[in-house]
Design a protein around this motif. Structure first.
Motif, PDB file in Angstrom:
ATOM      1  N   ASP A   1      35.622  50.922  46.131  1.00  0.00           N
ATOM      2  CA  ASP A   1      34.810  50.488  44.997  1.00  0.00           C
ATOM      3  C   ASP A   1      34.903  51.564  43.919  1.00  0.00           C
ATOM      4  OD1 ASP A   1      33.281  48.045  46.112  1.00  0.00           O
ATOM      5  OD2 ASP A   1      32.997  49.578  47.653  1.00  0.00           O
ATOM      6  N   THR A   2      34.805  51.115  42.698  1.00  0.00           N
ATOM      7  CA  THR A   2      34.770  52.029  41.562  1.00  0.00           C
ATOM      8  C   THR A   2      33.913  51.414  40.471  1.00  0.00           C
ATOM      9  OG1 THR A   2      36.096  53.287  39.972  1.00  0.00           O
ATOM     10  CG2 THR A   2      36.867  51.076  40.537  1.00  0.00           C
ATOM     11  N   GLN A   3      33.338  52.248  39.620  1.00  0.00           N
ATOM     12  CA  GLN A   3      32.456  51.793  38.551  1.00  0.00           C
ATOM     13  C   GLN A   3      32.863  52.447  37.238  1.00  0.00           C
ATOM     14  OE1 GLN A   3      28.381  52.468  39.577  1.00  0.00           O
ATOM     15  NE2 GLN A   3      28.540  51.445  41.565  1.00  0.00           N
ATOM     16  N   LEU A   4      32.588  51.750  36.141  1.00  0.00           N
ATOM     17  CA  LEU A   4      32.844  52.277  34.807  1.00  0.00           C
ATOM     18  C   LEU A   4      31.626  51.994  33.954  1.00  0.00           C
ATOM     19  CD1 LEU A   4      34.770  53.514  32.670  1.00  0.00           C
ATOM     20  CD2 LEU A   4      35.541  51.167  32.181  1.00  0.00           C
ATOM     21  N   ALA A   5      31.025  53.069  33.402  1.00  0.00           N
ATOM     22  CA  ALA A   5      29.862  52.907  32.527  1.00  0.00           C
ATOM     23  C   ALA A   5      30.307  52.529  31.128  1.00  0.00           C
ATOM     24  CB  ALA A   5      29.058  54.200  32.504  1.00  0.00           C
ATOM     25  N   LEU A   6      29.536  51.646  30.530  1.00  0.00           N
ATOM     26  CA  LEU A   6      29.786  51.172  29.162  1.00  0.00           C
ATOM     27  C   LEU A   6      31.243  50.712  28.988  1.00  0.00           C
ATOM     28  CD1 LEU A   6      27.863  53.948  27.197  1.00  0.00           C
ATOM     29  CD2 LEU A   6      27.051  51.678  27.858  1.00  0.00           C
ATOM     30  N   PRO A   7      31.648  49.705  29.718  1.00  0.00           N
ATOM     31  CA  PRO A   7      33.024  49.191  29.565  1.00  0.00           C
ATOM     32  C   PRO A   7      33.198  48.555  28.185  1.00  0.00           C
ATOM     33  CG  PRO A   7      31.748  47.682  30.894  1.00  0.00           C
ATOM     34  CD  PRO A   7      30.863  48.879  30.669  1.00  0.00           C
ATOM     35  N   PRO A   8      34.428  48.504  27.672  1.00  0.00           N
ATOM     36  CA  PRO A   8      34.674  47.873  26.366  1.00  0.00           C
ATOM     37  C   PRO A   8      34.210  46.416  26.387  1.00  0.00           C
ATOM     38  CG  PRO A   8      36.599  49.107  27.088  1.00  0.00           C
ATOM     39  CD  PRO A   8      35.658  49.084  28.243  1.00  0.00           C
ATOM     40  N   GLY A   9      33.528  46.025  25.313  1.00  0.00           N
ATOM     41  CA  GLY A   9      33.003  44.661  25.260  1.00  0.00           C
ATOM     42  C   GLY A   9      34.078  43.611  25.149  1.00  0.00           C
ATOM     43  N   GLU A  10      35.235  43.943  24.568  1.00  0.00           N
ATOM     44  CA  GLU A  10      36.300  42.944  24.397  1.00  0.00           C
ATOM     45  C   GLU A  10      37.139  42.751  25.657  1.00  0.00           C
ATOM     46  OE1 GLU A  10      37.786  46.870  22.579  1.00  0.00           O
ATOM     47  OE2 GLU A  10      35.925  45.735  22.836  1.00  0.00           O
ATOM     48  N   ALA A  11      36.880  43.518  26.696  1.00  0.00           N
ATOM     49  CA  ALA A  11      37.647  43.359  27.932  1.00  0.00           C
ATOM     50  C   ALA A  11      37.288  42.035  28.600  1.00  0.00           C
ATOM     51  CB  ALA A  11      37.374  44.531  28.866  1.00  0.00           C
ATOM     52  N   GLU A  12      38.281  41.241  28.906  1.00  0.00           N
ATOM     53  CA  GLU A  12      38.077  39.933  29.536  1.00  0.00           C
ATOM     54  C   GLU A  12      38.607  39.871  30.970  1.00  0.00           C
ATOM     55  OE1 GLU A  12      39.730  36.901  27.114  1.00  0.00           O
ATOM     56  OE2 GLU A  12      38.252  37.142  25.491  1.00  0.00           O
ATOM     57  N   ARG A  13      39.624  40.683  31.272  1.00  0.00           N
ATOM     58  CA  ARG A  13      40.218  40.646  32.620  1.00  0.00           C
ATOM     59  C   ARG A  13      40.393  42.072  33.116  1.00  0.00           C
ATOM     60  NH1 ARG A  13      42.099  35.802  34.186  1.00  0.00           N
ATOM     61  NH2 ARG A  13      43.354  36.772  35.840  1.00  0.00           N
ATOM     62  N   MET A  14      40.525  42.187  34.428  1.00  0.00           N
ATOM     63  CA  MET A  14      40.742  43.471  35.062  1.00  0.00           C
ATOM     64  C   MET A  14      41.958  43.349  35.983  1.00  0.00           C
ATOM     65  SD  MET A  14      40.426  45.325  38.082  1.00  0.00           S
ATOM     66  CE  MET A  14      39.459  44.176  39.034  1.00  0.00           C
ATOM     67  N   ARG A  15      42.818  44.357  35.969  1.00  0.00           N
ATOM     68  CA  ARG A  15      44.041  44.336  36.774  1.00  0.00           C
ATOM     69  C   ARG A  15      44.080  45.568  37.664  1.00  0.00           C
ATOM     70  NH1 ARG A  15      49.024  44.402  33.183  1.00  0.00           N
ATOM     71  NH2 ARG A  15      48.516  46.639  33.065  1.00  0.00           N
ATOM     72  N   LEU A  16      44.424  45.357  38.947  1.00  0.00           N
ATOM     73  CA  LEU A  16      44.607  46.451  39.897  1.00  0.00           C
ATOM     74  C   LEU A  16      46.084  46.584  40.214  1.00  0.00           C
ATOM     75  CD1 LEU A  16      41.736  45.961  42.513  1.00  0.00           C
ATOM     76  CD2 LEU A  16      41.799  47.519  40.573  1.00  0.00           C
ATOM     77  N   SER A  17      46.558  47.807  40.287  1.00  0.00           N
ATOM     78  CA  SER A  17      47.941  48.067  40.656  1.00  0.00           C
ATOM     79  C   SER A  17      48.021  49.437  41.305  1.00  0.00           C
ATOM     80  CB  SER A  17      48.866  47.991  39.439  1.00  0.00           C
ATOM     81  OG  SER A  17      48.484  48.952  38.468  1.00  0.00           O
ATOM     82  N   PHE A  18      49.095  49.665  42.020  1.00  0.00           N
ATOM     83  CA  PHE A  18      49.301  50.963  42.649  1.00  0.00           C
ATOM     84  C   PHE A  18      50.029  51.878  41.667  1.00  0.00           C
ATOM     85  CE2 PHE A  18      49.038  48.130  46.354  1.00  0.00           C
ATOM     86  CZ  PHE A  18      48.022  48.772  47.054  1.00  0.00           C
ATOM     87  N   ALA A  19      49.620  53.127  41.668  1.00  0.00           N
ATOM     88  CA  ALA A  19      50.230  54.090  40.757  1.00  0.00           C
ATOM     89  C   ALA A  19      51.694  54.267  41.115  1.00  0.00           C
ATOM     90  CB  ALA A  19      49.489  55.423  40.834  1.00  0.00           C
TER      91      ALA A  19
END
Length: 293
Positions: free
Chosen positions: A245-263
């Protein structure tokens, strides 16, 4: 006097002198068979009208027989021609009236015979064997390209784009994501973006787990914000899972999707630098938990 052929019963009128008192061998002009003609004694003395035959000699008889023979031969030839004309098929009575169906049938039969002869030649058998071998090699090659695509992309990373274009995704990392969620929530009056997921092992051998990159995407799919998370587990193998799990405070309001990938900064040895990814829409807390304000 009149003599009769004992074979076909054809009658001939000849003089007594032509046969003679000792008889002679004669041949029938109709059936072409010969017999020994014995002398025939006339029952009555010859009439005066018979004197015209007194001068007929043996040569005259032969000439009469030849003439009769020619006439019979001509009649036989005429009858034979009529029989042949009647026996000939209607489609072959003249070259201009030959049935096209008969010609096509004969051509097909000829081609079948020709193909059968060619098929037994050594060169034809060699060509058939080469075709069968080519088909088998092609099937083996296609099977290797399909079932061994992971190993191929590991050795030649540029093939990943080719497989992707064919709709065959290749996961060369040996890991994947499942149960991915991204949710906006309020905590202590601050808006938070909470991301959770599970990392799943896919290979029989343990695979090192690289950092996970979290990317926020805008309406047009462009990346807006990005950060990385180091999972708590070091490696995974087939059947094993690890949650993070991870959290982000005050995420950008225009963000609509989130993508996970391996570095891709430190890929595994021999593996391609194109890791798999998962993209999900960002939901709000009031959509998933209506009882919360």
């Amino acid at each position: 006097m009149i003599i009769t052929c004992p074979h076909c019963q054809t009658k001939y009128q000849v003089t007594y002198e032509a046969i003679g008192s000792a008889g002679r061998k004669v041949q029938c002009a109709y059936c072409q068979r010969a017999w020994q003609q014995e002398p025939v004694v006339p029952e009555a003395p010859p009439a005066p009208a018979d004197e015209m035959f007194d001068a007929m000699a043996e040569d005259g008889l032969d000439e009469a027989l030849v003439t009769e023979e020619r006439a019979v031969a001509a009649e036989l030839a005429r009858r034979l021609a009529i029989e042949q004309e009647q026996a000939r098929p209607e489609t072959q009575k003249s070259a201009g009236e030959v049935d096209p169906a008969v010609i096509r049938k004969r051509q097909k039969a000829f081609l079948r015979r020709q193909s059968a002869l060619i098929a037994h030649l050594p060169l034809a058998r060699l060509r058939r064997a080469a075709r069968v071998a080519g088909v088998l090699i092609l099937c083996v090659l296609i099977g290797a390209l399909y079932f061994g695509r992971v190993q191929l992309v590991e050795r030649v990373p540029s093939l990943a784009g080719l497989y992707a274009g064919l709709g065959l995704g290749v996961n060369v990392v040996g890991l994947d994501f499942s149960n991915v969620t991204a949710q906006r929530a309020l905590r202590d009056g601050k808006e938070m973006l909470i991301v959770s997921a599970q990392i799943v092992g896919l290979t029989a051998d343990p695979v090192g787990v690289p950092p996970v990159v979290v990317t926020l995407l805008g309406p047009n799919g462009a990346a807006i914000y990005e950060w990385s998370v180091t999972p708590s587990v070091r490696d995974l193998m087939a059947g094993e899972r690890s949650s993070f799990d991870t959290q982000l405070a005050l995420p950008p309001g225009e963000a609509e999707r989130m993508r996970l990938s391996f570095a891709a900064a430190a890929p595994q040895p021999g593996r391609a630098a194109s890791p798999p990814s998962r993209s999900v829409p960002i939901s709000s807390a009031d959509q998933t938990n209506p009882e919360h304000p």
